[in-house]
Design a protein around this motif. Structure first.
Motif, PDB file in Angstrom:
ATOM      1  N   ALA A   1     -95.568  -4.462  39.584  1.00  0.00           N
ATOM      2  CA  ALA A   1     -96.669  -5.334  39.179  1.00  0.00           C
ATOM      3  C   ALA A   1     -96.624  -5.620  37.681  1.00  0.00           C
ATOM      4  CB  ALA A   1     -98.006  -4.695  39.553  1.00  0.00           C
ATOM      5  N   LEU A   2     -96.260  -4.609  36.895  1.00  0.00           N
ATOM      6  CA  LEU A   2     -96.178  -4.792  35.451  1.00  0.00           C
ATOM      7  C   LEU A   2     -95.006  -5.715  35.097  1.00  0.00           C
ATOM      8  CD1 LEU A   2     -97.678  -3.784  32.922  1.00  0.00           C
ATOM      9  CD2 LEU A   2     -96.033  -1.906  32.783  1.00  0.00           C
ATOM     10  N   ARG A   3     -93.976  -5.675  35.910  1.00  0.00           N
ATOM     11  CA  ARG A   3     -92.788  -6.484  35.670  1.00  0.00           C
ATOM     12  C   ARG A   3     -92.916  -7.910  36.231  1.00  0.00           C
ATOM     13  NH1 ARG A   3     -87.176  -4.965  34.823  1.00  0.00           N
ATOM     14  NH2 ARG A   3     -85.847  -6.697  35.444  1.00  0.00           N
ATOM     15  N   ALA A   4     -93.824  -8.111  37.159  1.00  0.00           N
ATOM     16  CA  ALA A   4     -93.928  -9.385  37.872  1.00  0.00           C
ATOM     17  C   ALA A   4     -94.010 -10.612  36.964  1.00  0.00           C
ATOM     18  CB  ALA A   4     -95.117  -9.350  38.829  1.00  0.00           C
ATOM     19  N   PRO A   5     -94.791 -10.583  35.863  1.00  0.00           N
ATOM     20  CA  PRO A   5     -94.871 -11.781  35.011  1.00  0.00           C
ATOM     21  C   PRO A   5     -93.546 -12.174  34.362  1.00  0.00           C
ATOM     22  CG  PRO A   5     -96.722 -10.307  34.568  1.00  0.00           C
ATOM     23  CD  PRO A   5     -95.753  -9.555  35.432  1.00  0.00           C
ATOM     24  N   ALA A   6     -92.572 -11.261  34.373  1.00  0.00           N
ATOM     25  CA  ALA A   6     -91.253 -11.602  33.824  1.00  0.00           C
ATOM     26  C   ALA A   6     -90.577 -12.691  34.643  1.00  0.00           C
ATOM     27  CB  ALA A   6     -90.368 -10.365  33.767  1.00  0.00           C
TER      28      ALA A   6
ATOM     29  N   ALA B   1     -89.578  -9.927  13.704  1.00  0.00           N
ATOM     30  CA  ALA B   1     -88.379 -10.099  14.534  1.00  0.00           C
ATOM     31  C   ALA B   1     -88.745 -10.070  16.016  1.00  0.00           C
ATOM     32  CB  ALA B   1     -87.361  -9.013  14.204  1.00  0.00           C
ATOM     33  N   ILE B   2     -89.656  -9.175  16.385  1.00  0.00           N
ATOM     34  CA  ILE B   2     -90.105  -9.112  17.780  1.00  0.00           C
ATOM     35  C   ILE B   2     -90.898 -10.365  18.136  1.00  0.00           C
ATOM     36  CG2 ILE B   2     -91.641  -7.888  19.374  1.00  0.00           C
ATOM     37  CD1 ILE B   2     -90.789  -5.291  17.973  1.00  0.00           C
ATOM     38  N   ALA B   3     -91.756 -10.805  17.222  1.00  0.00           N
ATOM     39  CA  ALA B   3     -92.538 -12.020  17.475  1.00  0.00           C
ATOM     40  C   ALA B   3     -91.629 -13.214  17.739  1.00  0.00           C
ATOM     41  CB  ALA B   3     -93.459 -12.297  16.288  1.00  0.00           C
ATOM     42  N   ALA B   4     -90.524 -13.291  17.015  1.00  0.00           N
ATOM     43  CA  ALA B   4     -89.580 -14.394  17.231  1.00  0.00           C
ATOM     44  C   ALA B   4     -88.928 -14.300  18.599  1.00  0.00           C
ATOM     45  CB  ALA B   4     -88.516 -14.377  16.132  1.00  0.00           C
ATOM     46  N   GLN B   5     -88.581 -13.072  19.010  1.00  0.00           N
ATOM     47  CA  GLN B   5     -87.997 -12.874  20.336  1.00  0.00           C
ATOM     48  C   GLN B   5     -88.996 -13.230  21.445  1.00  0.00           C
ATOM     49  OE1 GLN B   5     -84.761 -11.573  21.386  1.00  0.00           O
ATOM     50  NE2 GLN B   5     -84.315 -12.359  19.332  1.00  0.00           N
ATOM     51  N   VAL B   6     -90.239 -12.811  21.248  1.00  0.00           N
ATOM     52  CA  VAL B   6     -91.276 -13.124  22.237  1.00  0.00           C
ATOM     53  C   VAL B   6     -91.462 -14.638  22.340  1.00  0.00           C
ATOM     54  CG1 VAL B   6     -93.751 -12.956  22.736  1.00  0.00           C
ATOM     55  CG2 VAL B   6     -92.484 -10.922  21.992  1.00  0.00           C
ATOM     56  N   ALA B   7     -91.514 -15.315  21.203  1.00  0.00           N
ATOM     57  CA  ALA B   7     -91.696 -16.761  21.201  1.00  0.00           C
ATOM     58  C   ALA B   7     -90.537 -17.473  21.884  1.00  0.00           C
ATOM     59  CB  ALA B   7     -91.854 -17.258  19.770  1.00  0.00           C
ATOM     60  N   HIS B   8     -89.335 -16.937  21.743  1.00  0.00           N
ATOM     61  CA  HIS B   8     -88.155 -17.553  22.374  1.00  0.00           C
ATOM     62  C   HIS B   8     -88.289 -17.567  23.888  1.00  0.00           C
ATOM     63  CE1 HIS B   8     -83.999 -17.600  23.973  1.00  0.00           C
ATOM     64  NE2 HIS B   8     -83.773 -18.448  22.978  1.00  0.00           N
ATOM     65  N   GLY B   9     -88.772 -16.457  24.452  1.00  0.00           N
ATOM     66  CA  GLY B   9     -89.076 -16.414  25.876  1.00  0.00           C
ATOM     67  C   GLY B   9     -87.920 -16.098  26.803  1.00  0.00           C
ATOM     68  N   GLY B  10     -86.747 -15.815  26.259  1.00  0.00           N
ATOM     69  CA  GLY B  10     -85.607 -15.510  27.125  1.00  0.00           C
ATOM     70  C   GLY B  10     -85.747 -14.185  27.843  1.00  0.00           C
ATOM     71  N   ARG B  11     -86.523 -13.280  27.253  1.00  0.00           N
ATOM     72  CA  ARG B  11     -86.796 -11.985  27.860  1.00  0.00           C
ATOM     73  C   ARG B  11     -88.307 -11.747  27.857  1.00  0.00           C
ATOM     74  NH1 ARG B  11     -82.643 -10.648  23.995  1.00  0.00           N
ATOM     75  NH2 ARG B  11     -80.586 -10.506  25.003  1.00  0.00           N
ATOM     76  N   TYR B  12     -88.741 -10.900  28.757  1.00  0.00           N
ATOM     77  CA  TYR B  12     -90.165 -10.530  28.815  1.00  0.00           C
ATOM     78  C   TYR B  12     -90.334  -9.188  28.106  1.00  0.00           C
ATOM     79  CZ  TYR B  12     -94.862  -9.883  30.742  1.00  0.00           C
ATOM     80  OH  TYR B  12     -96.217  -9.712  30.891  1.00  0.00           O
ATOM     81  N   TRP B  13     -91.432  -9.032  27.350  1.00  0.00           N
ATOM     82  CA  TRP B  13     -91.650  -7.850  26.523  1.00  0.00           C
ATOM     83  C   TRP B  13     -92.859  -7.049  26.968  1.00  0.00           C
ATOM     84  CZ3 TRP B  13     -88.941  -6.242  22.007  1.00  0.00           C
ATOM     85  CH2 TRP B  13     -87.834  -7.044  21.702  1.00  0.00           C
ATOM     86  N   LEU B  14     -92.703  -5.735  26.988  1.00  0.00           N
ATOM     87  CA  LEU B  14     -93.807  -4.799  27.179  1.00  0.00           C
ATOM     88  C   LEU B  14     -93.976  -4.054  25.862  1.00  0.00           C
ATOM     89  CD1 LEU B  14     -92.840  -3.398  30.705  1.00  0.00           C
ATOM     90  CD2 LEU B  14     -94.541  -5.157  30.190  1.00  0.00           C
ATOM     91  N   LEU B  15     -95.090  -4.249  25.201  1.00  0.00           N
ATOM     92  CA  LEU B  15     -95.315  -3.734  23.848  1.00  0.00           C
ATOM     93  C   LEU B  15     -96.326  -2.598  23.872  1.00  0.00           C
ATOM     94  CD1 LEU B  15     -95.822  -7.259  22.257  1.00  0.00           C
ATOM     95  CD2 LEU B  15     -93.687  -5.935  22.269  1.00  0.00           C
ATOM     96  N   THR B  16     -96.000  -1.516  23.180  1.00  0.00           N
ATOM     97  CA  THR B  16     -96.949  -0.407  23.080  1.00  0.00           C
ATOM     98  C   THR B  16     -96.756   0.302  21.753  1.00  0.00           C
ATOM     99  OG1 THR B  16     -97.881   1.493  24.269  1.00  0.00           O
ATOM    100  CG2 THR B  16     -95.490   1.361  24.142  1.00  0.00           C
ATOM    101  N   LEU B  17     -97.785   0.993  21.313  1.00  0.00           N
ATOM    102  CA  LEU B  17     -97.758   1.753  20.065  1.00  0.00           C
ATOM    103  C   LEU B  17     -98.336   3.132  20.309  1.00  0.00           C
ATOM    104  CD1 LEU B  17     -99.130  -0.937  17.572  1.00  0.00           C
ATOM    105  CD2 LEU B  17     -96.746  -0.266  17.866  1.00  0.00           C
ATOM    106  N   HIS B  18     -97.964   4.060  19.456  1.00  0.00           N
ATOM    107  CA  HIS B  18     -98.562   5.399  19.510  1.00  0.00           C
ATOM    108  C   HIS B  18    -100.060   5.271  19.217  1.00  0.00           C
ATOM    109  CE1 HIS B  18     -99.477   9.540  18.460  1.00  0.00           C
ATOM    110  NE2 HIS B  18     -98.303   9.896  18.967  1.00  0.00           N
ATOM    111  N   PRO B  19    -100.906   6.033  19.931  1.00  0.00           N
ATOM    112  CA  PRO B  19    -102.359   5.919  19.712  1.00  0.00           C
ATOM    113  C   PRO B  19    -102.805   6.154  18.271  1.00  0.00           C
ATOM    114  CG  PRO B  19    -101.914   7.165  21.705  1.00  0.00           C
ATOM    115  CD  PRO B  19    -100.589   6.945  21.041  1.00  0.00           C
TER     116      PRO B  19
END
Length: 349
Positions: A151-156, A181-199
């Protein structure tokens, strides 16, 4: 049926304790949770009874399982260390993964790389036992998750999936350096990104990464971390222990300025190199694949999703005397025990 206590002081402790809670319930045991510090106010799923420090002491549990560096020593029962991460060499051993505080009776280690050093410490100090069990947090990586990863991967929509995770340690964190650099990759759209950070990352950094969510990316909360690891094909990270968790699946990782880069990582130090590094990760060489497999076997050879059961069995063996007689805890541990009482607001006898 016996009472068992689960203990955490950080939000990231809950995904470590949840599989253990589920395994205890499956055995018909009663499970209670003392969640303090940054974990206070949170809850584990299922019939886990929350308790405060006084309630935990009154329980007289059979065992206390800790996903923290400390444990409430004023509570009865075997004190079992589960660890809150892999050894990623953020600090010297004396201050990091192999620091022994004299609080625990049993260390449930993740794999040979951790087991051997703790066994040597156990032989020298004598006041704790060591059993290699694997890590409860990773059980969901190797079990049916009810379609959560899918389900998490489905939007890819068929695109490759990259996961980004970062430590909170400022001098080691990739998050501030790779944002553009990540923002540019996300904007390109060739890959789908799952983003997370340490709490523990700064709130403004969370806001900036959450703002990248859209048709090409999703922001993942800490409780979804393991699900995201299942869903992703490649990990981009730094010196976070998520690197080790991800590699256990035999998947490639790209690391930015890792403190101690190893052959199983594709490490780089210039954000402009990110596109090229991702290309290498999605077409890994045979040598990289072999290095990944070797490292995974060293840190966590279990891939059956049953580490929680092994932890429970190890605690039972300890309580039955099957791990030998332990020496008395060091005097220095008494001062730490008092600090824990103060932090938890408990001064009962």
């Amino acid at each position: 049926m016996a009472d068992h206590l689960l203990f955490a002081t950080e939000r990231y402790g809950l995904p470590i304790l949840q599989p253990l809670a589920d395994a205890l319930h499956a055995r018909g045991e009663r499970v209670h949770a003392l969640l303090a510090g940054a974990a206070a106010g949170l809850a584990l799923r299922g019939p886990v009874q929350p308790v405060d420090a006084r309630g935990a002491a009154a329980l007289r549990p059979r065992a206390v399982f800790s996903a923290s560096n400390e444990v409430p020593t004023f509570v009865t029962g075997a004190k079992v260390q589960l660890f809150h991460g892999f050894n990623v060499e953020k600090r010297a051993d004396g201050r990091g993964h192999f620091r022994v505080r004299g609080l625990f009776d049993l260390y449930c280690t993740q794999g040979p790389a951790t087991t051997a050093p703790f066994q040597e410490l156990s032989r020298r100090l004598g006041h704790f036992a060591v059993v290699q069990t694997g890590w409860p947090k990773l059980d969901p990586l190797f079990r049916d998750d009810g379609g959560a990863a899918a389900a998490l991967r489905a939007p890819a929509a068929g695109r490759p999936v990259v996961m980004f995770a970062s430590t909170f340690t400022e001098r080691l964190s990739a998050a501030p350096h790779l944002l553009q650099a990540i923002a540019a990759q996300v904007a390109h759209g060739g890959r789908y990104w799952l983003l997370t950070l340490h709490p523990k990352c700064p709130p403004d950094l969370f806001d900036r990464y959450r703002a990248l969510a859209g048709p090409n990316a999703a922001f993942v909360e800490p409780e979804q971390l393991v699900t995201a690891q299942r869903a992703a094909d490649v990990l981009l990270a730094d010196t976070t222990s998520v690197v080790s968790e991800f590699v256990v699946q035999h998947k490639p990782v790209v690391t930015f300025r890792n403190r101690a880069p190893k052959p199983h990582m594709l490490d780089f130090d210039d954000p402009a190199q990110l596109p090229r590094m991702l290309e290498s990760a999605f077409a890994p060489s045979a040598a990289l694949g072999a290095a990944i497999a070797a490292y995974a076997d060293a840190i966590h050879p279990w891939r059956d999703g049953r580490s929680s059961e092994r932890v429970i069995e190890a605690a039972g063996t300890l309580l039955a005397g099957g791990l030998g007689t332990l020496a008395r805890k060091p005097l220095a541990a008494r001062w730490r025990a008092l600090q824990i009482r103060r932090a938890l607001g408990y001064w009962g006898i």
